[in-house]
Write an enzyme that holds these catalytic residues in place. Structure first.
Site, PDB file in Angstrom:
ATOM      1  N   ASP A  90       0.862  -1.192   0.000  1.00 55.53           N
ATOM      2  CA  ASP A  90       0.000   0.000   0.000  1.00 55.53           C
ATOM      3  C   ASP A  90       0.892   1.234   0.000  1.00 55.53           C
ATOM      4  O   ASP A  90       1.859   1.321   0.773  1.00 55.53           O
ATOM      5  CB  ASP A  90      -0.919  -0.018   1.236  1.00 55.53           C
ATOM      6  CG  ASP A  90      -2.033   1.019   1.138  1.00 55.53           C
ATOM      7  OD1 ASP A  90      -1.729   2.214   0.950  1.00 55.53           O
ATOM      8  OD2 ASP A  90      -3.202   0.632   1.250  1.00 55.53           O
ATOM      9  N   GLN A 112     -14.020   2.782   1.635  1.00 51.25           N
ATOM     10  CA  GLN A 112     -13.495   2.271   0.354  1.00 51.25           C
ATOM     11  C   GLN A 112     -13.303   3.443  -0.606  1.00 51.25           C
ATOM     12  O   GLN A 112     -14.258   4.155  -0.932  1.00 51.25           O
ATOM     13  CB  GLN A 112     -14.469   1.243  -0.264  1.00 51.25           C
ATOM     14  CG  GLN A 112     -13.897   0.634  -1.543  1.00 51.25           C
ATOM     15  CD  GLN A 112     -14.803  -0.429  -2.165  1.00 51.25           C
ATOM     16  OE1 GLN A 112     -15.937  -0.624  -1.741  1.00 51.25           O
ATOM     17  NE2 GLN A 112     -14.298  -1.097  -3.178  1.00 51.25           N
ATOM     18  N   HIS A 158     -10.326  -5.248  -2.950  1.00 50.98           N
ATOM     19  CA  HIS A 158      -8.986  -5.482  -2.400  1.00 50.98           C
ATOM     20  C   HIS A 158      -9.077  -5.828  -0.918  1.00 50.98           C
ATOM     21  O   HIS A 158      -9.959  -5.364  -0.201  1.00 50.98           O
ATOM     22  CB  HIS A 158      -8.082  -4.262  -2.602  1.00 50.98           C
ATOM     23  CG  HIS A 158      -8.675  -2.982  -2.110  1.00 50.98           C
ATOM     24  ND1 HIS A 158      -9.634  -2.285  -2.812  1.00 50.98           N
ATOM     25  CD2 HIS A 158      -8.463  -2.278  -0.973  1.00 50.98           C
ATOM     26  CE1 HIS A 158      -9.986  -1.213  -2.134  1.00 50.98           C
ATOM     27  NE2 HIS A 158      -9.297  -1.187  -1.002  1.00 50.98           N
ATOM     28  N   HIS A 212      -6.864  -5.831   2.585  1.00 49.89           N
ATOM     29  CA  HIS A 212      -5.684  -5.265   3.247  1.00 49.89           C
ATOM     30  C   HIS A 212      -5.100  -6.302   4.213  1.00 49.89           C
ATOM     31  O   HIS A 212      -5.847  -6.940   4.955  1.00 49.89           O
ATOM     32  CB  HIS A 212      -6.055  -4.055   4.106  1.00 49.89           C
ATOM     33  CG  HIS A 212      -6.650  -2.892   3.374  1.00 49.89           C
ATOM     34  ND1 HIS A 212      -5.967  -1.711   3.168  1.00 49.89           N
ATOM     35  CD2 HIS A 212      -7.867  -2.693   2.818  1.00 49.89           C
ATOM     36  CE1 HIS A 212      -6.748  -0.848   2.539  1.00 49.89           C
ATOM     37  NE2 HIS A 212      -7.908  -1.419   2.311  1.00 49.89           N
TER      38      HIS A 212
HETATM   39  P1  AMP Z   1      -9.570   1.441   0.531  1.00 47.40           P
HETATM   40  O1  AMP Z   1      -9.670   2.658   1.403  1.00 47.40           O
HETATM   41  O2  AMP Z   1      -9.966   0.177   1.225  1.00 47.40           O
HETATM   42  O3  AMP Z   1     -10.277   1.632  -0.812  1.00 47.40           O
HETATM   43  O4  AMP Z   1      -8.046   1.257   0.244  1.00 47.40           O
HETATM   44  C1  AMP Z   1      -7.405   1.713  -0.891  1.00 47.40           C
HETATM   45  C2  AMP Z   1      -5.939   1.705  -0.580  1.00 47.40           C
HETATM   46  O5  AMP Z   1      -5.229   1.823  -1.801  1.00 47.40           O
HETATM   47  C3  AMP Z   1      -5.483   2.852   0.321  1.00 47.40           C
HETATM   48  O6  AMP Z   1      -4.949   2.315   1.526  1.00 47.40           O
HETATM   49  C4  AMP Z   1      -4.444   3.574  -0.517  1.00 47.40           C
HETATM   50  O7  AMP Z   1      -3.350   4.024   0.235  1.00 47.40           O
HETATM   51  C5  AMP Z   1      -4.037   2.515  -1.533  1.00 47.40           C
HETATM   52  N1  AMP Z   1      -3.536   3.008  -2.801  1.00 47.40           N
HETATM   53  C6  AMP Z   1      -4.067   3.972  -3.578  1.00 47.40           C
HETATM   54  N2  AMP Z   1      -3.333   4.134  -4.710  1.00 47.40           N
HETATM   55  C7  AMP Z   1      -2.314   3.237  -4.634  1.00 47.40           C
HETATM   56  C8  AMP Z   1      -1.200   2.918  -5.475  1.00 47.40           C
HETATM   57  N3  AMP Z   1      -0.997   3.552  -6.638  1.00 47.40           N
HETATM   58  N4  AMP Z   1      -0.347   1.958  -5.065  1.00 47.40           N
HETATM   59  C9  AMP Z   1      -0.546   1.327  -3.883  1.00 47.40           C
HETATM   60  N5  AMP Z   1      -1.567   1.572  -3.057  1.00 47.40           N
HETATM   61  C10 AMP Z   1      -2.449   2.530  -3.408  1.00 47.40           C
END
Ligand code: AMP
Ligand code: ZN
Length: 137
Positions: free
Chosen positions: A29, A92, A98, A100
């Site tokens: 992440d 989200q 996804h 975590h």
């Molecule tokens: P969510 O809040 O469950 O939708 O989690 C999305 C996650 O994606 C967040 O923790 C972000 O930090 C992560 N994220 C967003 N863009 C990227 C990226 N380009 N590479 C890696 N992680 C990302």
């Protein structure tokens, strides 16, 4: 439709990929809750948990199990949390399903959410509502 996670799968944008197989991919992440925070995703695009094909969900979970074991060993973790945010109200922000894996260490300050209690017959009523909406097998 633009999806940043689909771009990661296609290697159009850079990410720290730590695992990949035919159906899933996992990467760090970019904004970790704790050091080593990993996201595991299916290579096919599904919006959220509810929409994800059950077989793909099983593949994601199997990958998560392997990766979490490796993380616990490599990073000497005391434990980890598995988190799935489903819907904007639940946090989200990326609409590609996804999971975590969040490393936990002693005294890391990541306290559990507050817990409440049910009044009188409330729990029974809520349970009945959910049961009535389950798919018939
Ligand atoms: P969510 O809040 O469950 O939708 O989690 C999305 C996650 O994606 C967040 O923790 C972000 O930090 C992560 N994220 C967003 N863009 C990227 C990226 N380009 N590479 C890696 N992680 C990302
Ligand atoms: Zn996608």
């Amino acid at each position: 439709m633009h999806c940043i996670f689909c771009s990661i799968i296609k290697k159009e944008i850079k990410s720290e990929i730590i695992y990949e197989d035919n159906y899933t991919i996992a990467f760090l992440d970019i904004a970790p809750i704790s050091s080593g925070h990993v996201l595991v995703i299916p290579k096919l695009h599904f919006t959220n948990l509810t929409e994800t094909d059950p077989l793909m969900l099983a593949y994601v979970m199997q990958s998560a199990q392997k990766i979490a074991g490796a993380m616990a060993k490599a990073l000497k973790l005391s434990g980890y949390n598995i988190l799935i945010n489903n819907g904007a109200v639940a946090g989200q922000i990326i609409d590609h399903f996804h999971l975590h894996i969040i490393p936990r260490r002693a005294k890391d300050g990541l306290e559990a959410w507050p817990q409440g209690e049910y009044q009188a017959s409330e729990a029974g009523q809520i349970a009945k509502k959910i049961i009535a909406s389950l798919p018939k097998s």
